[in-house]
Design a protein around this motif. Structure first.
Motif, short mmCIF file in Angstrom:
data_model
loop_
_atom_site.label_atom_id
_atom_site.label_comp_id
_atom_site.label_asym_id
_atom_site.label_seq_id
_atom_site.Cartn_x
_atom_site.Cartn_y
_atom_site.Cartn_z
N TYR A 1 0.90 -1.13 0.08
CA TYR A 1 0.06 0.03 -0.16
C TYR A 1 0.79 1.34 -0.04
O TYR A 1 0.57 2.30 -0.78
N GLU A 2 2.06 1.35 0.79
CA GLU A 2 2.80 2.26 0.65
C GLU A 2 3.40 2.47 -0.75
O GLU A 2 3.53 3.73 -1.04
N ALA A 3 3.91 1.47 -1.33
CA ALA A 3 4.34 1.50 -2.74
C ALA A 3 3.51 2.14 -3.80
O ALA A 3 3.70 3.02 -4.44
N HIS B 202 -5.99 -0.26 3.78
CA HIS B 202 -5.08 0.83 3.88
C HIS B 202 -5.34 1.90 2.64
O HIS B 202 -5.03 3.20 2.82
N LEU B 203 -5.48 1.49 1.54
CA LEU B 203 -5.95 2.45 0.51
C LEU B 203 -6.95 2.95 0.56
O LEU B 203 -7.14 4.20 0.41
N LEU B 204 -7.92 2.48 1.24
CA LEU B 204 -9.30 3.30 1.66
C LEU B 204 -8.97 4.42 2.60
O LEU B 204 -9.44 5.56 2.30
N CYS C 216 -4.97 6.55 0.79
CA CYS C 216 -4.70 7.02 -0.57
C CYS C 216 -5.65 8.32 -1.03
O CYS C 216 -6.54 8.53 -0.52
N PRO C 217 -4.77 9.38 -1.50
CA PRO C 217 -5.30 10.52 -1.71
C PRO C 217 -6.33 10.95 -2.50
O PRO C 217 -7.09 11.59 -2.69
N CYS C 218 -6.04 9.95 -3.79
CA CYS C 218 -7.05 9.79 -4.84
C CYS C 218 -8.24 8.85 -4.84
O CYS C 218 -8.09 7.96 -4.09
N PRO C 219 -9.07 8.96 -5.69
CA PRO C 219 -10.27 8.04 -5.68
C PRO C 219 -9.61 6.52 -6.02
O PRO C 219 -8.65 6.46 -6.52
N GLY D 48 -9.55 18.25 0.34
CA GLY D 48 -8.47 18.72 1.14
C GLY D 48 -7.80 17.70 2.04
O GLY D 48 -6.96 17.71 2.95
N PHE D 49 -8.25 16.49 1.93
CA PHE D 49 -7.68 15.12 2.71
C PHE D 49 -6.23 15.33 2.45
O PHE D 49 -6.01 15.39 1.39
N ILE D 50 -5.46 14.84 3.69
CA ILE D 50 -4.04 14.80 3.50
C ILE D 50 -3.52 13.62 3.92
O ILE D 50 -3.94 13.00 5.12
N SER D 51 -3.13 12.50 2.89
CA SER D 51 -2.75 11.24 3.11
C SER D 51 -1.47 11.43 4.26
O SER D 51 -0.54 11.88 4.31
N PRO D 52 -1.48 10.47 5.24
CA PRO D 52 -0.43 10.34 6.13
C PRO D 52 1.06 9.84 5.43
O PRO D 52 2.03 10.01 6.00
N LEU D 53 0.69 9.49 4.27
CA LEU D 53 2.22 9.14 3.56
C LEU D 53 2.29 10.42 2.36
O LEU D 53 3.40 9.93 1.74
N ASP D 54 1.83 11.33 2.44
CA ASP D 54 2.35 12.36 1.67
C ASP D 54 3.62 12.79 1.90
O ASP D 54 4.02 13.38 2.93
N PRO D 55 4.55 12.79 0.76
CA PRO D 55 5.94 12.93 1.23
C PRO D 55 5.90 14.55 1.26
O PRO D 55 7.20 15.08 1.98
N ASN D 56 5.02 15.45 1.16
CA ASN D 56 5.12 16.77 1.00
C ASN D 56 4.57 17.25 2.29
O ASN D 56 4.73 18.57 2.78
N SER D 57 3.93 16.52 3.45
CA SER D 57 3.27 16.90 4.62
C SER D 57 4.43 16.97 5.71
O SER D 57 5.34 16.44 5.66
#
Length: 313
Positions: A99-101, A135-137, A140-143, A304-313
């Motif tokens: 899921y991280e990949a 995990h994706l649900l 994941c930031p996109c649909p 406006g959802f921010i993924s916990p895996l966003d590299p820019n967050s």
């Protein structure tokens, strides 16, 4: 409405048939400018990293060999679905958390939808062993389109599970996002869009605590409020009343039942995303619905959802 610009399809390593890839090509097949499709796989073998007899260079070479084998397999299984008019790419990465990949690829490749084949999870697995789907649900930031059926019904139906009873801006934005996505898919898949909303049952114990309470009047008032809100939503998008449902009950009961009644090929849900222990032990509405329906599910995040895996967050 713009179509998707960059589609990510997760390969199903357990099957030769690739239902998610088939769905991706079905979505773009009649578009004048179809989005490129990336066929993606994350692989990992613990033994390759633990072989102390090999140097790091030798381990790297072995990993490259495994990746190359998988790429060849993906080329082979993808062949039946390919369309000359669609740009198609294959990508395999070495990562111990799929899921991280996948989410990492969403960010790096600027993908705006992920398609993944799914299956019915048993109760124990859903609660204690959170699979990649969950995990994706949540993250994941996109649909995310979870594909259950290989074939879509001809001239099928789509359900958008809206929540019109709330004045919360998050729910309002999610409703509009679900309707927009539903209209997009209905156009691309030649399907009919239905807006379905559930509203809560009157609590049984309230009549005991408040003897003067009239449950019938209360239920009628709640239903009336939801009908009015549904009318406002459908009229905003030019959807007729026959394509709306306002039903008493929990979403995890109402949505599967309605999906079966109208033979829906796709259900669109809003998912808020969760982390920590609550994500492990308490599924949100989207997760409770998914295992109860035998059709594709499109899960959307709030604006406006921010993924916990966003590299820019």
């Amino acid at each position: 409405m713009n179509s998707y610009k960059n589609i990510l399809v997760v390969a199903d390593v357990n099957n030769v048939e690739q239902s998610a890839l088939a769905r991706a090509f079905q979505i773009v097949q009649d578009l004048p400018d179809p989005a490129p499709i990336t066929f993606f796989l994350s692989i990992y073998d613990f033994s390759y990293d633990m072989t102390s007899m090999l140097s790091s260079e030798e381990r790297d070479a072995m990993r490259r060999g495994v990746i190359q084998q998988r790429e060849e397999w993906m080329k082979e299984v993808a062949q039946p679905y390919l369309n000359d008019g669609v740009e198609f790419n294959i990508k395999v990465v070495w990562h111990h958390r799929p899921y991280e990949a996948i989410i990492g690829e969403v960010f790096s490749g600027d993908h705006d939808i992920v398609l993944k084949a799914t299956r019915k999870h048993d109760a124990l697995e859903s609660v204690f062993f959170t699979p990649t789907d969950w995990h994706l649900l949540r993250k994941c930031p996109c649909p995310v389109l979870l594909v259950k059926n290989h074939d879509w019904p001809v001239n099928g139906n789509i359900i958008a599970s809206v929540h019109v009873g709330s004045e919360n801006t998050t729910h309002t934005a999610l409703n509009e996002s679900m309707v927009n996505q539903g209209l997009k898919f209905s156009k691309q898949l030649n399907a009919e869009l239905f807006l379905v909303n559930s509203y809560p049952v009157t609590p049984a114990n309230i009549t005991v605590e408040l003897p003067e309470f009239d449950p019938t009047s209360y239920s009628d008032a709640v239903r009336g409020f939801h009908l009015t809100a549904m009318k406002a939503l459908r009229q905003k998008y030019g959807i007729d009343e026959e394509h709306t449902r306002v039903i008493e009950g929990l979403p995890e009961d109402v949505i599967p039942k309605t999906a079966k009644e109208i033979d829906a090929g796709l259900v669109i849900l809003g998912t808020t995303g969760r982390t920590g222990l609550s994500a492990v032990f308490i599924g949100n509405t989207a997760e409770n619905v998914i295992d109860k329906i035998n059709c594709d599910v499109l899960a959307l995040k709030p604006e406006g959802f921010i993924s916990p895996l966003d590299p820019n967050s």
